[in-house]
Design a protein around this motif. Structure first.
Motif, PDB file in Angstrom:
ATOM      1  N   ALA A   1       9.439  11.979   4.626  1.00 46.86           N
ATOM      2  CA  ALA A   1       8.876  12.981   5.554  1.00 46.86           C
ATOM      3  C   ALA A   1       7.683  12.439   6.352  1.00 46.86           C
ATOM      4  O   ALA A   1       7.375  12.944   7.434  1.00 46.86           O
ATOM      5  N   ALA A   2       7.021  11.430   5.803  1.00 44.11           N
ATOM      6  CA  ALA A   2       5.825  10.894   6.474  1.00 44.11           C
ATOM      7  C   ALA A   2       6.130   9.650   7.310  1.00 44.11           C
ATOM      8  O   ALA A   2       5.204   9.020   7.845  1.00 44.11           O
ATOM      9  N   MET A   3       7.416   9.300   7.443  1.00 43.80           N
ATOM     10  CA  MET A   3       7.737   8.077   8.186  1.00 43.80           C
ATOM     11  C   MET A   3       7.295   8.125   9.655  1.00 43.80           C
ATOM     12  O   MET A   3       6.808   7.124  10.181  1.00 43.80           O
ATOM     13  N   PRO A   4       7.423   9.268  10.349  1.00 41.28           N
ATOM     14  CA  PRO A   4       6.932   9.276  11.735  1.00 41.28           C
ATOM     15  C   PRO A   4       5.432   8.967  11.815  1.00 41.28           C
ATOM     16  O   PRO A   4       4.995   8.182  12.664  1.00 41.28           O
ATOM     17  N   ALA A   5       4.657   9.556  10.911  1.00 40.73           N
ATOM     18  CA  ALA A   5       3.208   9.272  10.914  1.00 40.73           C
ATOM     19  C   ALA A   5       2.957   7.802  10.580  1.00 40.73           C
ATOM     20  O   ALA A   5       2.094   7.148  11.187  1.00 40.73           O
ATOM     21  N   LEU A   6       3.731   7.269   9.635  1.00 39.06           N
ATOM     22  CA  LEU A   6       3.541   5.862   9.256  1.00 39.06           C
ATOM     23  C   LEU A   6       3.874   4.949  10.436  1.00 39.06           C
ATOM     24  O   LEU A   6       3.217   3.919  10.640  1.00 39.06           O
ATOM     25  N   LYS A   7       4.875   5.364  11.215  1.00 40.15           N
ATOM     26  CA  LYS A   7       5.224   4.551  12.390  1.00 40.15           C
ATOM     27  C   LYS A   7       4.004   4.442  13.321  1.00 40.15           C
ATOM     28  O   LYS A   7       3.705   3.374  13.863  1.00 40.15           O
ATOM     29  N   GLY A   8       3.265   5.543  13.445  1.00 45.68           N
ATOM     30  CA  GLY A   8       2.053   5.522  14.271  1.00 45.68           C
ATOM     31  C   GLY A   8       0.991   4.584  13.700  1.00 45.68           C
ATOM     32  O   GLY A   8       0.326   3.851  14.445  1.00 45.68           O
ATOM     33  N   VAL A   9       0.866   4.602  12.368  1.00 45.86           N
ATOM     34  CA  VAL A   9      -0.093   3.702  11.711  1.00 45.86           C
ATOM     35  C   VAL A   9       0.289   2.250  11.999  1.00 45.86           C
ATOM     36  O   VAL A   9      -0.568   1.410  12.315  1.00 45.86           O
ATOM     37  N   VAL A  10       1.587   1.963  11.922  1.00 43.81           N
ATOM     38  CA  VAL A  10       2.064   0.590  12.170  1.00 43.81           C
ATOM     39  C   VAL A  10       1.804   0.196  13.629  1.00 43.81           C
ATOM     40  O   VAL A  10       1.393  -0.942  13.914  1.00 43.81           O
ATOM     41  N   MET A  11       2.007   1.133  14.543  1.00 43.61           N
ATOM     42  CA  MET A  11       1.712   0.832  15.961  1.00 43.61           C
ATOM     43  C   MET A  11       0.243   0.439  16.117  1.00 43.61           C
ATOM     44  O   MET A  11      -0.116  -0.480  16.854  1.00 43.61           O
ATOM     45  N   GLU A  12      -0.616   1.154  15.373  1.00 43.79           N
ATOM     46  CA  GLU A  12      -2.050   0.826  15.466  1.00 43.79           C
ATOM     47  C   GLU A  12      -2.379  -0.529  14.846  1.00 43.79           C
ATOM     48  O   GLU A  12      -3.256  -1.242  15.335  1.00 43.79           O
TER      49      GLU A  12
ATOM     50  N   ILE B   1       0.891  -1.180   0.000  1.00 44.70           N
ATOM     51  CA  ILE B   1       0.000   0.000   0.000  1.00 44.70           C
ATOM     52  C   ILE B   1       0.919   1.217   0.000  1.00 44.70           C
ATOM     53  O   ILE B   1       1.723   1.397   0.925  1.00 44.70           O
ATOM     54  N   THR B   2       0.802   2.025  -1.047  1.00 47.75           N
ATOM     55  CA  THR B   2       1.617   3.250  -1.087  1.00 47.75           C
ATOM     56  C   THR B   2       0.779   4.413  -0.522  1.00 47.75           C
ATOM     57  O   THR B   2      -0.454   4.365  -0.556  1.00 47.75           O
ATOM     58  N   GLY B   3       1.483   5.417  -0.022  1.00 46.42           N
ATOM     59  CA  GLY B   3       0.769   6.527   0.620  1.00 46.42           C
ATOM     60  C   GLY B   3       0.067   6.033   1.875  1.00 46.42           C
ATOM     61  O   GLY B   3      -1.026   6.493   2.236  1.00 46.42           O
ATOM     62  N   ALA B   4       0.732   5.114   2.581  1.00 48.71           N
ATOM     63  CA  ALA B   4       0.090   4.378   3.667  1.00 48.71           C
ATOM     64  C   ALA B   4      -0.257   5.249   4.871  1.00 48.71           C
ATOM     65  O   ALA B   4      -1.105   4.863   5.680  1.00 48.71           O
ATOM     66  N   ALA B   5       0.377   6.408   4.983  1.00 50.58           N
ATOM     67  CA  ALA B   5       0.043   7.284   6.114  1.00 50.58           C
ATOM     68  C   ALA B   5      -0.965   8.367   5.717  1.00 50.58           C
ATOM     69  O   ALA B   5      -1.302   9.235   6.524  1.00 50.58           O
ATOM     70  N   GLY B   6      -1.447   8.289   4.466  1.00 50.87           N
ATOM     71  CA  GLY B   6      -2.401   9.299   4.005  1.00 50.87           C
ATOM     72  C   GLY B   6      -3.818   8.963   4.436  1.00 50.87           C
ATOM     73  O   GLY B   6      -4.067   7.972   5.133  1.00 50.87           O
ATOM     74  N   GLN B   7      -4.738   9.789   3.983  1.00 46.64           N
ATOM     75  CA  GLN B   7      -6.148   9.632   4.376  1.00 46.64           C
ATOM     76  C   GLN B   7      -6.736   8.295   3.937  1.00 46.64           C
ATOM     77  O   GLN B   7      -7.389   7.615   4.717  1.00 46.64           O
ATOM     78  N   ILE B   8      -6.522   7.957   2.659  1.00 44.11           N
ATOM     79  CA  ILE B   8      -7.090   6.700   2.161  1.00 44.11           C
ATOM     80  C   ILE B   8      -6.353   5.527   2.797  1.00 44.11           C
ATOM     81  O   ILE B   8      -6.978   4.554   3.247  1.00 44.11           O
ATOM     82  N   GLY B   9      -5.039   5.630   2.864  1.00 46.49           N
ATOM     83  CA  GLY B   9      -4.234   4.571   3.469  1.00 46.49           C
ATOM     84  C   GLY B   9      -4.737   4.224   4.857  1.00 46.49           C
ATOM     85  O   GLY B   9      -4.858   3.044   5.217  1.00 46.49           O
ATOM     86  N   TYR B  10      -5.054   5.240   5.622  1.00 42.47           N
ATOM     87  CA  TYR B  10      -5.483   5.026   7.006  1.00 42.47           C
ATOM     88  C   TYR B  10      -6.795   4.230   7.087  1.00 42.47           C
ATOM     89  O   TYR B  10      -7.045   3.504   8.045  1.00 42.47           O
ATOM     90  N   GLN B  11      -7.637   4.396   6.073  1.00 39.27           N
ATOM     91  CA  GLN B  11      -8.909   3.648   6.033  1.00 39.27           C
ATOM     92  C   GLN B  11      -8.717   2.245   5.454  1.00 39.27           C
ATOM     93  O   GLN B  11      -9.421   1.311   5.823  1.00 39.27           O
ATOM     94  N   LEU B  12      -7.764   2.152   4.529  1.00 36.91           N
ATOM     95  CA  LEU B  12      -7.626   0.931   3.724  1.00 36.91           C
ATOM     96  C   LEU B  12      -6.892  -0.185   4.457  1.00 36.91           C
ATOM     97  O   LEU B  12      -7.303  -1.355   4.409  1.00 36.91           O
TER      98      LEU B  12
ATOM     99  N   ASP C   1       3.635 -10.051   9.103  1.00 29.22           N
ATOM    100  CA  ASP C   1       4.781  -9.139   9.172  1.00 29.22           C
ATOM    101  C   ASP C   1       4.356  -7.790   8.590  1.00 29.22           C
ATOM    102  O   ASP C   1       3.415  -7.732   7.782  1.00 29.22           O
ATOM    103  N   ILE C   2       5.050  -6.738   9.011  1.00 28.41           N
ATOM    104  CA  ILE C   2       4.787  -5.409   8.454  1.00 28.41           C
ATOM    105  C   ILE C   2       6.136  -4.802   8.086  1.00 28.41           C
ATOM    106  O   ILE C   2       7.031  -4.700   8.922  1.00 28.41           O
ATOM    107  N   VAL C   3       6.255  -4.425   6.811  1.00 24.70           N
ATOM    108  CA  VAL C   3       7.444  -3.711   6.352  1.00 24.70           C
ATOM    109  C   VAL C   3       6.987  -2.277   6.140  1.00 24.70           C
ATOM    110  O   VAL C   3       5.980  -2.060   5.460  1.00 24.70           O
ATOM    111  N   TYR C   4       7.662  -1.307   6.732  1.00 20.91           N
ATOM    112  CA  TYR C   4       7.300   0.085   6.419  1.00 20.91           C
ATOM    113  C   TYR C   4       8.562   0.850   6.093  1.00 20.91           C
ATOM    114  O   TYR C   4       9.563   0.792   6.810  1.00 20.91           O
TER     115      TYR C   4
END
Ligand code: NAD
Ligand code: LMR
Length: 327
Positions: free
Chosen positions: A44-55, A8-19, A66-69
Motif C-alpha cells: 500500500a505504501a509503494m507509491p509513497a516509496l516511489k517518491g522517496v526513491v525519486m528524491e 531499510i524497512t518501513g522506508a516510506a515512513g517517518q523515520i525512514g524518510y529521515q534515515l 543502485d536502489i531496490v524498492y
C-alpha cells in the motif's frame, strides 16, 4: 570498493524518510563506501516509496550505486550486509510500547525468516520498530541459522535524551558528559544510569547534589520522553530516532572505544535474564560489540535494573504464551 547492501524497512515512513538520506550521504558506513539501498515497504505504501526513491535519485549521491524498492521480502533482504528494521506500527498517545507486541510481532517473524534465508551470513541487524528489544528477540530467534549476537535493538536515543537533560542540569555542554548509559528495556522502565555518568571526568552525582532530582525528575523524564513527544507532536519521534539509528549503526560498524548504549543478546550480565535483549554499556572494535560487565551498582540502581530486566523477561513470556517465540 565493492558496494554493500543496506536494507531499510518501513522506508516510506517517518523515520525512514529521515534515515535514508543520511545513510546515502556516507554518514554511517563512511564517505568512500558505495551502497546498494534495498528499501522494503508494504504494498500500500509503494507509491509513497516511489517518491522517496525519486528524491534519492535527485540527491545524485556518488555513493548510491543502485536502489531496490519492493514489498517482496526476498528481494529486500537478498544478500543484505546491514539491515535497519524500522517498518512497523508506532504507538499512539496513551499506549505503552509493549501494547504493540501483538500488532508488530508478525512483522519481525516474517523479516527474521527472510534474513535467515536471504541475507549475508555476516549481516548485522538493528531493530528500531517497537517494542524494539522484544522485536529484536523475535527476529533473532526466527533467524535461527545466524548468531543472536548479529542482532541489536536501539536504546541510543534514550542515552542522547539523558545526556542532554544531565548537561542542562549541570550547566555544561553535552559533549562534556560521558558514560550516561541506559540499562534494560526501551520502555517506561528503562534505567538511565546516572551513577556512572561523568562530567569532565568527575562523577555527576558529586556535581549535582540532589538525589531527589535524579530519582524523581530525571529518571521519569527519560522514561516518559517518547510519550511526551507523541503528546506534543501527535506522532512519535522521527528525526531524533533516525539520528540515533545512524549513531548506533555507525558505532557498531566504525567502532567506539567509549561506552554506548545498545541492547544486545544477554548472557546474564548485571543479573539480566540470558537470552533477552538488554541495553547495557558496550564498546565496539572491528565490528565486534562487547559489553562492559564490571560496573558496580548500589541497591537503588540495582532495584531499577531488576525492574527493567523483569519486564523484558515478562515480554518474552508473553511471546511464549502467544506461541510467537522460536526457542
Ligand atoms: P511510520 O508509521 O511513520 O512508518 C512506518 C512505516 O513502516 C510505514 O510506512 C509502514 O507502511 C511501514 N510498514 C509497516 N509494516 C511493514 C512491514 N511489514 N514491512 C515493511 N514496512 C512496513 O512510523 P515511524 O514513525 O517511522 O516508526 C516506526 C517504528 O519505529 C515504530 O514502531 C515506532 O514506535 C518505532 N520507534 C522506535 C524508536 C526507538 O528508539 N527504538 C524511536 C522512534 C520510533
Ligand atoms: C520513542 O522513544 O520516541 C519511540 O520509541 C516512540 C515511542 O513510542 O515512544
Amino acid at each position: 570498493m565493492e558496494p554493500i547492501k543496506v536494507v531499510i524497512t518501513g522506508a516510506a515512513g517517518q523515520i525512514g524518510y529521515q534515515l535514508i538520506y543520511r545513510i546515502a550521504s556516507g554518514e554511517v558506513f563512511g564517505p568512500d563506501q558505495p551502497l546498494i539501498l534495498q528499501l522494503l515497504e508494504l504494498e500500500a505504501a509503494m507509491p509513497a516509496l516511489k517518491g522517496v526513491v525519486m528524491e534519492i535519485d535527485d540527491c545524485a549521491s556518488s555513493l548510491v550505486h543502485d536502489i531496490v524498492y519492493t514489498s517482496d521480502l526476498k528481494e529486500a533482504f537478498n544478500g543484505a550486509d546491514y539491515a535497519f528494521l524500522v517498518g512497523s506500527v508506532p504507538r499512539k498517545a496513551g499506549m505503552e510500547r509493549a501494547d504493540l507486541l501483538s500488532i508488530n510481532a508478525g512483522v519481525f517473524i516474517d523479516q527474521g525468516r527472510a534474513i535467515n534465508q536471504y541475507a549475508s551470513r555476516d549481516v548485522k541487524v538493528l531493530v528500531v520498530g517497537n517494542p524494539c528489544n522484544t522485536n529484536c528477540l523475535i527476529a533473532a530467534s526466527t533467524a535461527s541459522d545466524l548468531s543472536p549476537h548479529q542482532f541489536f535493538a536501539m536504546t541510543l536515543l534514550d542515552e542522547y535524551r539523558a545526556t542532554t537533560q544531565l548537561a542542562r542540569k549541570a550547566n555544561v555542554h553535552h559533549s562534556k558528559i560521558e558514560n550516561c548509559i541506559i540499562f534494560g528495556n526501551h520502555s517506561s522502565t528503562l534505567f538511565p544510569d546516572y551513577w556512572h555518568t561523568l562530567v569532565d571526568g568527575k562523577p555527576i552525582v558529586d556535581l549535582i547534589k540532589s538525589p531527589k532530582w535524579f530519582e524523581e525528575e530525571f529518571i521519569s523524564t527519560i522514561q516518559g520522553r517518547g510519550a511526551a513527544i507523541i503528546q506534543a507532536r501527535g506522532a512519535s519521534s522521527a528525526a531524533s530516532a533516525a539520528n540515533a539509528a545512524v549513531g548506533t549503526m555507525k558505532k557498531i560498524v566504525m567502532g567506539s572505544e567509549t561506552p554506548f548504549s545498545v541492547a544486545i543478546y544477554s548472557q546474564g550480565e548485571y543479573g539480566s535474564t540470558p537470552g533477552t535483549y538488554v541495553s547495557m554499556p558496550c564498546t565496539s572494535v572491528d565490528g565486534k560489540v562487547t559489553p562492559i560487565t564490571d560496573w558496580k551498582h548500589n541497591p537503588l540502581a540495582q532495584d531499577r535494573m531488576k525492574a527493567t530486566f523483569e519486564e523484558l523477561e515478562k515480554e518474552r513470556q508473553t511471546l511464549r504464551a502467544l506461541g510467537l517465540l522460536n526457542d
